[in-house]
Scaffold this active site. Structure first.
Site, mmCIF file in Angstrom:
data_model
loop_
_atom_site.group_PDB
_atom_site.id
_atom_site.type_symbol
_atom_site.label_atom_id
_atom_site.label_comp_id
_atom_site.label_asym_id
_atom_site.label_seq_id
_atom_site.Cartn_x
_atom_site.Cartn_y
_atom_site.Cartn_z
ATOM 1 C CG ASP A 188 8.943 -24.474 2.264
ATOM 2 O OD1 ASP A 188 9.899 -25.552 2.429
ATOM 3 O OD2 ASP A 188 7.797 -24.706 2.652
ATOM 4 C CB THR A 239 5.972 -22.028 0.985
ATOM 5 O OG1 THR A 239 6.109 -22.437 2.169
ATOM 6 C CG2 THR A 239 6.065 -20.561 0.847
ATOM 7 N NE ARG A 284 3.932 -30.995 3.879
ATOM 8 C CZ ARG A 284 5.340 -30.645 3.510
ATOM 9 N NH1 ARG A 284 6.031 -31.698 3.031
ATOM 10 N NH2 ARG A 284 5.511 -29.225 3.743
ATOM 11 C CB SER A 329 13.154 -27.306 -1.305
ATOM 12 O OG SER A 329 12.134 -28.413 -1.117
ATOM 13 C CG ASN A 330 13.116 -30.551 4.325
ATOM 14 O OD1 ASN A 330 14.206 -30.275 4.584
ATOM 15 N ND2 ASN A 330 12.253 -30.823 5.006
ATOM 16 C CE LYS A 353 13.783 -25.614 4.007
ATOM 17 N NZ LYS A 353 12.708 -24.967 3.255
ATOM 18 C CB SER A 360 8.836 -21.213 5.522
ATOM 19 O OG SER A 360 8.199 -22.553 5.453
ATOM 20 C CG ASN A 380 6.284 -26.117 6.272
ATOM 21 O OD1 ASN A 380 5.199 -26.559 6.455
ATOM 22 N ND2 ASN A 380 6.793 -25.805 5.048
ATOM 23 C CG PHE A 423 8.937 -27.120 10.862
ATOM 24 C CD1 PHE A 423 10.292 -27.298 9.866
ATOM 25 C CD2 PHE A 423 7.975 -27.757 10.072
ATOM 26 C CE1 PHE A 423 10.314 -27.678 8.696
ATOM 27 C CE2 PHE A 423 7.741 -28.093 8.899
ATOM 28 C CZ PHE A 423 9.137 -28.310 8.068
ATOM 29 C CG ASP A 424 11.499 -23.604 6.605
ATOM 30 O OD1 ASP A 424 12.702 -23.539 6.775
ATOM 31 O OD2 ASP A 424 11.114 -23.631 5.470
#
Length: 369
Positions: free
Chosen positions: A151, A155, A183, A260-261, A293, A317, A319, A321-322
């Site tokens: 990520d 990250t 964010r 990545s998003n 994601k 990552s 995150n 959730f990721d």
């Protein structure tokens, strides 16, 4: 046969043929060299949509549809379709090889910084099997390392560092509050759009999230400061542990890619400005699947793009959730717990937990002992 596409007059489009979509590039704004080449090759001097372009590859006809969008230079995008007689099934092997030939033609025509390596990367992004067949495999008798799928935001680079740019105009406390809310809303908007089946690129989301954060915190920015804050997202710098950690992982033989998003332009600019581009063999944007994601299609796209079984890849990552999303799709997981907080309670614990990338390198080496 020459395997060189031949440009045909649009009037010679064969009758009784149907279009089968092969490739869509919705935003040529990222690739001005391709736009210039296509404009010249197909005489697209008019400001709006013209007739599709036709290419003949060894007797098979392909149609390039040029897309127009309000406020963008023409062509804003391009679609490549195979023309197939009536209900005749598409010869996928031939179409795949022809599409690779067309991409070679485009890259050679675009020139400049575009090279054979760039062509292979392009083929990987569009998941063209002919591109994968040209990739070298591991040395005979040597087991492949798992591929680490990194990520970016949070990250490798710190999105909350935008508070420094915000503090040029706002009081420090307000700048920090706006950065945190910005964010949070950025992530929330990506979730909500994906659930709704709607897609807007990450730059659009980032700008709308900033609008909300400023309103939520009762703050305003003059236009010039607002542009500078948005531009800062392309200049985020890596955490102190990132380069040493990536160097350690490289020395240990781990292939590393980015997932990545961020949209392709954002990722390219951020990686160039941070100096991190050299560490990733592929840069994969969710733009390829038009979902964010933690949608499982994102992680499957990454595995498909690098041509690895998904269970031979490991998400890295910060995150949670990721990490949970990647695990649900079948990836191995590594959580970079920079904040020292608890992990999500809706998924299994991550396979590896580390406080930094240097710790990650050590933790992975312990797994293999």
């Amino acid at each position: 046969m020459t395997r060189v596409p031949i440009i045909m007059p649009a009037a010679e489009r064969p009758t009784g043929h149907r279009s089968v979509p092969l490739l869509v590039e919705p935003s040529l704004g990222h690739y001005p060299e391709f736009r210039s080449f296509l404009t010249t090759a197909f005489d697209l001097g008019a400001p709006g949509p013209g007739e599709p372009g036709l290419l003949n590859v060894d007797g098979r006809i392909y149609e390039l549809v040029f897309v127009a969008r309000s406020g963008q230079r023409f062509p804003a995008g391009v679609e490549i379709n195979a023309l197939v007689v009536g209900l005749t099934p598409l010869d996928e092997s031939a179409a795949d090889a022809d599409l690779w030939t067309i991409l070679q033609w485009l890259v050679e025509g675009a020139g400049g910084e575009w090279s054979a390596d760039a062509l292979v990367t392009t083929g990987e992004i569009y998941r063209i099997p002919a591109a994968r067949s040209r990739q070298p495999g591991p040395p005979a008798g040597k087991a492949r390392r798992e591929t680490l799928v990194f990520d970016l935001y949070g990250t490798l680079v710190d999105p909350l560092s935008v508070s420094d740019e915000l503090a040029r105009t706002l009081p420090r406390g307000d700048a920090q509050r706006v950065a945190v809310e910005w964010r949070r809303k950025q992530i929330e908007y990506s979730f909500r759009l994906t659930v709704m089946g709607r897609y807007e690129d990450f730059a659009w989301i980032t700008e709308r999230a900033l609008e909300f954060a400023l309103a939520e915190c009762s703050c305003t920015l003059p236009p010039g400061a607002r542009s500078a804050v948005m531009a800062h997202y392309s200049a985020l710098q890596p955490f102190a542990d990132v380069v040493p950690g990536l160097e350690m992982l490289s020395e240990a033989g781990y292939p590393t890619v980015l997932l990545s998003n961020g949209d392709p332009a954002m990722l390219r600019e951020c990686l160039e400005n941070s100096g991190l581009q050299q560490y990733f063999s592929s840069v994969i944007s969710v733009d390829a699947v038009r979902a964010f994601k933690p949608h499982p299609a994102v992680y499957r796209c990454a595995a498909d793009t690098i041509d690895r079984p998904i269970d031979e890849t490991r998400i890295v990552s910060c995150n949670s959730f990721d990490v949970v999303g990647a695990a649900t799709a079948g990836m191995r997981t590594a959580w970079i717990n920079r904040g020292g907080g608890p992990f999500d309670t809706i998924g299994d614990p991550p396979g590896v937990t580390a406080g930094s990338l240097t710790e990650l390198a050590s933790a992975l080496s312990m797994i293999e002992m």
